[in-house]
Design a protein around this motif. Structure first.
Motif, short mmCIF file in Angstrom:
data_model
loop_
_atom_site.label_atom_id
_atom_site.label_comp_id
_atom_site.label_asym_id
_atom_site.label_seq_id
_atom_site.Cartn_x
_atom_site.Cartn_y
_atom_site.Cartn_z
N UNK A 40 0.95 -1.16 0.38
CA UNK A 40 0.30 0.07 -0.26
C UNK A 40 0.59 0.76 -0.08
N UNK A 41 0.57 1.95 -1.33
CA UNK A 41 1.58 3.02 -1.33
C UNK A 41 1.56 3.95 -0.53
N UNK A 42 -0.23 4.19 0.09
CA UNK A 42 0.35 5.10 1.31
C UNK A 42 0.22 4.70 3.11
N UNK A 43 0.90 3.28 2.72
CA UNK A 43 0.83 3.37 4.10
C UNK A 43 2.37 3.43 4.30
N UNK A 44 2.38 4.02 5.58
CA UNK A 44 3.31 4.86 6.65
C UNK A 44 4.16 4.44 6.33
N UNK A 45 6.14 4.10 6.26
CA UNK A 45 6.70 2.61 7.46
C UNK A 45 7.72 3.77 7.36
N UNK A 46 7.79 4.48 8.56
CA UNK A 46 9.51 5.11 8.97
C UNK A 46 10.39 4.51 8.52
N UNK A 47 10.71 3.15 8.97
CA UNK A 47 11.86 2.56 8.45
C UNK A 47 11.95 2.25 7.60
N UNK A 48 10.88 1.98 6.63
CA UNK A 48 11.79 1.97 5.04
C UNK A 48 11.96 3.26 4.38
N UNK A 49 11.52 4.65 4.92
CA UNK A 49 11.51 6.00 4.69
C UNK A 49 13.52 5.96 4.79
N UNK A 50 13.79 5.48 6.77
CA UNK A 50 15.60 5.74 6.30
C UNK A 50 16.29 4.86 5.30
N UNK A 51 15.62 3.48 5.31
CA UNK A 51 16.10 2.77 4.47
C UNK A 51 16.71 3.10 3.41
N UNK A 52 15.97 3.70 3.15
CA UNK A 52 16.43 4.28 1.20
C UNK A 52 17.28 5.43 1.74
#
Length: 340
Positions: free
Chosen positions: A95-107
């Motif tokens: 789900x592109x609308x789902x927020x994933x702070x960890x994924x944001x940092x890893x990217x």
């Protein structure tokens, strides 16, 4: 890359922003983790710049809070997440609308942070977005268990690095007795080296004297006696086991016998019985092939299958299921059934 390759790069200060160390073999993960924890930063730098977290006691936001800090009076800070398999990794849906702070940092990781996840006793799901993000921005190391037939060579390599030698029979016995738990093997080898002078060749006598394996009464001699259908010797050994249960626990005996007869079963099914092919198909050192040949002559295919069934039955009984017989009695019953 191997664990040694990663440590070599770390020694050369070739760092990645993120490391995922995962897999079934904890030993190599611990090797890298210990180097990161004890050698990446100086003692003076560690106070402000090193954070060690444990998966079951932390969460994603705590990890990120530590990872997003800037180092103080140092070039880098280290965030080490041990037992990361116990951490809740957060939402990893499509789900592109789902927020994933960890994924944001890893990217988009902070270049001055070295974030290390130690994910033990299993593989991280490669289908996860988290895995793919780390693969792009960091380094992923899979620590795979060694096959049984690779353990003797690992033992020799481990000792060589520390200035010791070991003869083939001794390394084979260690591998057979201790299994493929590298941490356990390394621990026993470290204790053994305390009693052997550097440069001296480690022999079977050193193994017998220092690791508690009786020269005459051990599970390998039991396997040999059973392979030859030597009832007198087999019962002598079982009586010794009964008198020394701590040195010869039934779980170790059953595990080794199951491993032995499972390979005898493979022997029966392999068509090309050349020593080289048998060693490859059975996953054993060619040195031991003669033992399996003897056992296969003593126990036809049908009997071998029956023996493996007995071993499973007595494994259950040893745990107290539908049996109140002591372990010594269970082993005597089992040996009788194998031989007759």
């Amino acid at each position: 890359m191997t664990a040694a390759d990663i440590i070599k790069d770390l020694k050369s200060r070739k760092y990645k922003s993120i490391y995922l160390l995962h897999g079934d073999e904890p030993y190599f993960i611990d090797q890298v983790s210990n180097y990161v924890e004890h050698h990446l930063l100086s003692d003076a730098e560690k106070g402000f710049n090193q954070t060690v977290l444990y998966g079951k006691d932390t969460d994603v936001m705590t990890v990120l809070g530590a990872a997003k800090r800037y180092p103080m009076m140092a070039d880098y800070q280290v965030v080490l997440v041990k037992e990361a398999q116990d951490m809740k990794w957060g939402n990893d849906s499509d789900d592109k609308k789902a927020i994933n702070p960890l994924l944001n940092y890893l990217e988009n990781p902070l270049p001055s942070t070295i974030l290390v996840f130690c994910y033990k006793y299993g593989k991280f799901d490669k289908r996860k977005k988290t895995y793919k993000a780390i693969e792009k921005s960091g380094l992923i190391f899979e620590s795979a268990s060694l096959y049984d037939n690779k353990i003797p060579a690992w033992v020799e390599s481990y000792l060589t690095e520390k200035g010791y030698k070991i003869n083939q029979q001794a390394s084979l016995m260690l591998a057979e007795y201790l299994g493929n738990d590298l941490s356990k093997i390394a621990n026993e080898l470290d204790k053994l080296m305390l009693n052997v002078s550097a440069g001296q060749e480690i022999t079977l006598k050193h193994i017998h004297d220092n690791i508690g394996i009786s020269k005459e009464y051990n599970v390998f001699e039991l396997q040999t006696a059973l392979a030859k259908k030597d009832a007198f010797k087999a019962n002598q050994i079982i009586n010794y086991f009964e008198a020394n249960p701590k040195a010869n626990p039934i779980v170790l005996v059953l595990g080794n016998l199951n491993n032995f007869f499972s390979k005898v079963l493979v022997y029966h099914y392999v068509r090309d019985k050349s020593p080289q092919n048998l060693a490859r198909e059975m996953g054993v050192n060619p040195y031991f092939i003669k033992d399996y040949e003897q056992a296969a002559r003593s126990y036809p295919l049908g009997k071998t299958v029956q023996i493996i069934s007995y071993l499973r039955e007595y494994d259950v009984k040893s745990k107290g299921v539908e049996s109140n017989t002591d372990h010594g009695g269970l082993m005597k019953e089992l040996v009788f059934k194998i031989l007759h």
